[in-house]
Write a protein that holds these residues in place. Sequence first.
Motif, PDB file in Angstrom:
ATOM      1  N   GLU A 198       0.978  -1.188  -0.110  1.00 32.41           N
ATOM      2  CA  GLU A 198      -0.069  -0.054   0.149  1.00 32.41           C
ATOM      3  C   GLU A 198       1.065   1.290   0.056  1.00 32.41           C
ATOM      4  O   GLU A 198       0.411   2.329  -0.250  1.00 32.41           O
ATOM      5  N   LEU A 199       2.201   1.212   0.311  1.00 35.99           N
ATOM      6  CA  LEU A 199       2.932   2.367   0.363  1.00 35.99           C
ATOM      7  C   LEU A 199       3.942   2.517  -0.549  1.00 35.99           C
ATOM      8  O   LEU A 199       4.665   3.454  -1.148  1.00 35.99           O
ATOM      9  N   VAL A 209       3.186   7.321   4.642  1.00 33.40           N
ATOM     10  CA  VAL A 209       4.783   6.921   4.500  1.00 33.40           C
ATOM     11  C   VAL A 209       5.496   7.653   5.691  1.00 33.40           C
ATOM     12  O   VAL A 209       5.990   6.816   6.323  1.00 33.40           O
ATOM     13  N   LYS A 210       5.156   8.854   6.017  1.00 35.53           N
ATOM     14  CA  LYS A 210       6.104   9.376   6.893  1.00 35.53           C
ATOM     15  C   LYS A 210       5.377   8.735   8.368  1.00 35.53           C
ATOM     16  O   LYS A 210       6.458   8.164   9.293  1.00 35.53           O
ATOM     17  N   VAL A 249      21.290  12.711   3.399  1.00 37.60           N
ATOM     18  CA  VAL A 249      20.591  11.642   4.281  1.00 37.60           C
ATOM     19  C   VAL A 249      20.140  10.455   2.897  1.00 37.60           C
ATOM     20  O   VAL A 249      19.424  10.841   2.176  1.00 37.60           O
ATOM     21  N   GLY A 250      20.632   9.271   3.101  1.00 41.70           N
ATOM     22  CA  GLY A 250      20.557   8.529   2.008  1.00 41.70           C
ATOM     23  C   GLY A 250      19.827   6.921   2.516  1.00 41.70           C
ATOM     24  O   GLY A 250      19.933   6.648   3.449  1.00 41.70           O
ATOM     25  N   CYS A 251      18.902   6.592   1.418  1.00 38.81           N
ATOM     26  CA  CYS A 251      18.525   5.301   1.475  1.00 38.81           C
ATOM     27  C   CYS A 251      18.602   4.405   0.154  1.00 38.81           C
ATOM     28  O   CYS A 251      19.474   4.846  -0.412  1.00 38.81           O
ATOM     29  N   THR A 252      18.262   3.294   0.059  1.00 42.44           N
ATOM     30  CA  THR A 252      18.468   2.583  -1.223  1.00 42.44           C
ATOM     31  C   THR A 252      17.985   3.477  -2.487  1.00 42.44           C
ATOM     32  O   THR A 252      19.026   3.698  -3.398  1.00 42.44           O
ATOM     33  N   GLY A 253      16.897   3.929  -2.552  1.00 41.08           N
ATOM     34  CA  GLY A 253      16.530   4.549  -3.715  1.00 41.08           C
ATOM     35  C   GLY A 253      16.223   5.998  -3.657  1.00 41.08           C
ATOM     36  O   GLY A 253      15.981   6.857  -4.714  1.00 41.08           O
ATOM     37  N   GLY A 254      16.105   6.592  -2.516  1.00 42.77           N
ATOM     38  CA  GLY A 254      15.937   7.957  -2.169  1.00 42.77           C
ATOM     39  C   GLY A 254      14.760   8.401  -2.438  1.00 42.77           C
ATOM     40  O   GLY A 254      14.319   9.727  -2.947  1.00 42.77           O
ATOM     41  N   ARG A 255      13.759   7.652  -2.023  1.00 45.50           N
ATOM     42  CA  ARG A 255      12.247   8.070  -2.308  1.00 45.50           C
ATOM     43  C   ARG A 255      11.403   8.098  -1.021  1.00 45.50           C
ATOM     44  O   ARG A 255      10.424   8.563  -0.614  1.00 45.50           O
ATOM     45  N   HIS A 256      11.866   6.880  -0.162  1.00 47.99           N
ATOM     46  CA  HIS A 256      10.819   6.667   1.144  1.00 47.99           C
ATOM     47  C   HIS A 256      11.524   7.174   2.392  1.00 47.99           C
ATOM     48  O   HIS A 256      11.199   8.203   2.966  1.00 47.99           O
ATOM     49  N   ARG A 257      12.400   6.305   2.817  1.00 48.24           N
ATOM     50  CA  ARG A 257      13.038   6.465   4.027  1.00 48.24           C
ATOM     51  C   ARG A 257      13.957   7.725   4.210  1.00 48.24           C
ATOM     52  O   ARG A 257      13.779   8.520   5.207  1.00 48.24           O
ATOM     53  N   SER A 258      14.819   8.155   3.382  1.00 49.65           N
ATOM     54  CA  SER A 258      15.506   9.215   3.271  1.00 49.65           C
ATOM     55  C   SER A 258      14.773  10.591   3.206  1.00 49.65           C
ATOM     56  O   SER A 258      15.142  11.565   3.856  1.00 49.65           O
ATOM     57  N   VAL A 259      13.728  10.630   2.409  1.00 53.01           N
ATOM     58  CA  VAL A 259      12.730  11.872   2.015  1.00 53.01           C
ATOM     59  C   VAL A 259      12.086  11.970   3.408  1.00 53.01           C
ATOM     60  O   VAL A 259      12.026  12.990   3.983  1.00 53.01           O
TER      61      VAL A 259
END
Length: 294
Positions: A198-199, A209-210, A249-259
């Motif tokens: 769903e996310l 997501v936040k 701030v980085g995560c794998t794809g730069g779309r969910h966690r890092s944002v």
Amino acid sequence: MRFVIVTGLSGAGKTQAIRNLEDLGYFCVDNLPPTLIPKFAEACFKTDGRIDKIALVIDIRGGKFFDHLFKSLNYLKNQGYKYEILFLDASDEVLIKRFKESRRKHPLSPDGRILKGIDLERKKLREVKDRADNIIDTSEFSTRQLREKITKIYSEEGQIETQLIITILSFGFKYGIPVDSDLVFDVRFLPNPYYIKELKHYSGNDETVKKYVMDFQVSKVFVEKLVDMLEFLIPNYIKEGKRQLIISVGCTGGRHRSVTISNVLYEALKLNGHKVNVEHRDIEEDINKGGKKL
């Protein structure tokens, strides 16, 4: 209009001084031939205030042109153009040490002893030093101390800037770490919304997501510790003369966690009174490469 002519001994810090003035909003020109000062001044004074702070570096690199300096200064005075002279000086011992450390040749003694060139330069600059409005001896100055001195004399407030510009930049490690990063934090240890059906197609800019990311205790503790560390670092960066800080701030794809973390960090630092911006470099990358956007 504030019109500053920066001059002085080679190796005394003119390059650093002009950089500091540029940071203070001055329109700066390095090594302008003195014969061009009148025309340049006239052009600047006709901008109706659009250019109101000017700094020119004039020194013996101008060769024979330097001999026209006083003629140009007298012209400015006769035309009613106000100007200031900033003269940078240092002891012979310090200048010799700086030239040897940088392996530069003295412009007045390219094939001879550095001290000989310094002596000749002092003689050439004696009169302009006598006419200087401000003389700064940089013999015992660090780069930071010179910046503080320049700021005290030439900033509008006479105070050192107490804020630096902070940019929080989210990114995806698979697209590379931003090359202009000052600090890099890896948040790939946090639970990943990508694996939640769903996310998956939402981003860290979306409340769902936040909420998912920040509902985990590990996320809350991480942000708390990160903000605490930054609040320790920021005043020390300012003390050492840093004007801009890039926190990536980085995560794998730069779309969910890092944002998500970047947004939360932005709000926390903004609430604490810092001048901060947030950018999301890779938030659309997966979509641009064929992913589905909702």
